[in-house]
Design a protein around this motif. Structure first.
Motif, mmCIF file in Angstrom:
data_model
loop_
_atom_site.group_PDB
_atom_site.id
_atom_site.type_symbol
_atom_site.label_atom_id
_atom_site.label_comp_id
_atom_site.label_asym_id
_atom_site.label_seq_id
_atom_site.Cartn_x
_atom_site.Cartn_y
_atom_site.Cartn_z
ATOM 1 N N LEU A 208 0.812 -1.217 0.000
ATOM 2 C CA LEU A 208 0.000 0.000 0.000
ATOM 3 C C LEU A 208 0.851 1.275 0.000
ATOM 4 O O LEU A 208 0.313 2.372 -0.114
ATOM 5 N N ASN A 209 2.152 1.149 0.118
ATOM 6 C CA ASN A 209 3.033 2.310 0.185
ATOM 7 C C ASN A 209 3.871 2.420 -1.089
ATOM 8 O O ASN A 209 4.014 1.465 -1.849
ATOM 9 N N SER A 210 4.431 3.593 -1.291
ATOM 10 C CA SER A 210 5.288 3.823 -2.454
ATOM 11 C C SER A 210 6.754 3.645 -2.060
ATOM 12 O O SER A 210 7.115 3.754 -0.892
ATOM 13 N N ASP A 211 7.598 3.365 -3.040
ATOM 14 C CA ASP A 211 9.026 3.239 -2.799
ATOM 15 C C ASP A 211 9.636 4.623 -2.570
ATOM 16 O O ASP A 211 9.169 5.626 -3.129
ATOM 17 N N LEU A 212 10.689 4.668 -1.745
ATOM 18 C CA LEU A 212 11.349 5.939 -1.441
ATOM 19 C C LEU A 212 12.826 5.670 -1.192
ATOM 20 O O LEU A 212 13.182 4.730 -0.465
ATOM 21 N N HIS A 213 13.690 6.481 -1.785
ATOM 22 C CA HIS A 213 15.135 6.314 -1.628
ATOM 23 C C HIS A 213 15.752 7.615 -1.121
ATOM 24 O O HIS A 213 15.672 8.647 -1.794
ATOM 25 N N GLU A 214 16.375 7.566 0.052
ATOM 26 C CA GLU A 214 17.113 8.688 0.624
ATOM 27 C C GLU A 214 18.493 8.203 1.037
ATOM 28 O O GLU A 214 18.792 7.000 0.956
ATOM 29 N N SER A 215 19.331 9.117 1.513
ATOM 30 C CA SER A 215 20.718 8.752 1.818
ATOM 31 C C SER A 215 20.823 7.692 2.912
ATOM 32 O O SER A 215 21.641 6.774 2.830
ATOM 33 N N HIS A 216 19.988 7.811 3.975
ATOM 34 C CA HIS A 216 20.060 6.861 5.080
ATOM 35 C C HIS A 216 18.773 6.061 5.255
ATOM 36 O O HIS A 216 18.619 5.365 6.265
ATOM 37 N N TYR A 217 17.890 6.187 4.299
ATOM 38 C CA TYR A 217 16.589 5.511 4.437
ATOM 39 C C TYR A 217 16.101 5.047 3.071
ATOM 40 O O TYR A 217 15.999 5.836 2.129
ATOM 41 N N THR A 218 15.790 3.750 2.983
ATOM 42 C CA THR A 218 15.232 3.185 1.750
ATOM 43 C C THR A 218 13.968 2.437 2.085
ATOM 44 O O THR A 218 13.987 1.520 2.908
ATOM 45 N N ARG A 219 12.863 2.849 1.475
ATOM 46 C CA ARG A 219 11.578 2.176 1.680
ATOM 47 C C ARG A 219 11.171 1.473 0.391
ATOM 48 O O ARG A 219 11.139 2.080 -0.663
ATOM 49 N N LEU A 220 10.867 0.183 0.523
ATOM 50 C CA LEU A 220 10.456 -0.622 -0.624
ATOM 51 C C LEU A 220 9.200 -1.408 -0.260
ATOM 52 O O LEU A 220 9.065 -1.896 0.858
#
Length: 282
Positions: A208-220
């Protein structure tokens, strides 16, 4: 009749990744067989099985007798369809990896006297297992608390081929697993830890969530190559699904287990209790 060079095995799956990924592991050890999956038409089933040989039925989970009665026409249709499919496909065996999608295929296999087997992955018997254990030749179990042949959950071959030892690094890596359906509670934990900026966080958040890429945080949403993320992790925060626990017992890394309070029959809590009894991490 459908003619294939290899003998055929049917595996019934569905509902959650915890019921599907062990089936994929099982398929890896059935190289001499042609594997056909039977599952529901839920979006997750369709996504994970899109590259597999599969047949999907429109089935709703029955939470009580009223649900089962209301959705009974779906199960009758699935049962009759399985009879037809089995007569055409001529499987050598039918293997059920839990969940309500197993009901019709196992009963059809019983009617046609096709060898049938069931894997109960959790620490307590599910509703479907309580019914189907009388119609299968063997029940394989993941925990000692459930009657049957104790085999554990299948894990994919990549876990045997991967070294999970990690080189020491300054930045600690947290792996947060919300399961295939996701977890609002663990998502909130991930966002709180993200604000500190002290850790490298890999967060599996559910569909239900979208992917997100940051320097110290990756959401998949999904971690298809989860073995690589296990390899990176110093600490794992996760639910107590049977597949996740089987993988944790294999990789032997520290973990914080948070059972899902709304799991059927509160089985994730039972899983966590039995898991603690059966494993001994260094």
């Amino acid at each position: 009749m459908d003619f294939v060079k290899k003998p055929r095995v049917i595996i019934t799956v569905g509902g959650t990744g915890g019921h599907i990924y062990p089936a994929f592991a099982l398929e890896e050890y059935l190289e001499e067989y042609d594997v056909l999956y039977i599952a529901s038409k839920k979006p997750l089933d369709q996504k994970l099985l899109k590259d597999k040989n599969h047949i999907l039925f429109h089935l709703n989970n029955y939470k009580n007798f009223f649900n089962f009665f209301f959705f009974s026409f779906q199960y009758v249709f699935a049962f009759l369809s399985c009879l037809y499919i089995f007569l055409r496909k001529r499987p050598k065996a039918v293997f059920a990896v839990g969940s309500y999608t197993s009901l019709a295929p196992i009963l059809a296999a019983f009617f046609l006297r096709i060898p049938r087997y069931l894997l109960e992955q959790n620490a307590i018997e599910g509703k479907t297992t309580k019914v189907l254990k009388y119609f299968v030749l063997k029940v394989f179990t993941n925990f000692q608390s459930v009657p049957g042949v104790l085999t554990g959950n299948p894990v994919r071959k990549i876990f045997y081929e991967t070294s999970f030892k990690k080189e020491k690094e300054e930045t600690k890596v947290l792996l947060i697993l919300g399961g295939s359906l996701g977890s609002d509670f663990l998502n909130d934990i991930a966002l709180s830890l993200r604000a500190f900026g002290k850790y490298q966080i890999y967060h599996q958040s559910g569909h239900l969530n979208s992917d997100l890429h940051e320097s110290h945080y990756t959401r998949l949403r999904y971690l298809d190559d989860i073995a690589e993320f296990y390899k990176k992790a110093d600490l794992i925060i996760c639910r107590c699904g049977s597949s996740t626990l089987a993988e944790l017992s294999f990789i032997q890394k520290p973990a914080i287990l948070i059972p899902w309070i709304k799991s059927a029959q509160y089985h994730q809590y039972a899983n966590a209790v039995e898991f603690k009894k059966q494993v001994n991490f260094p």
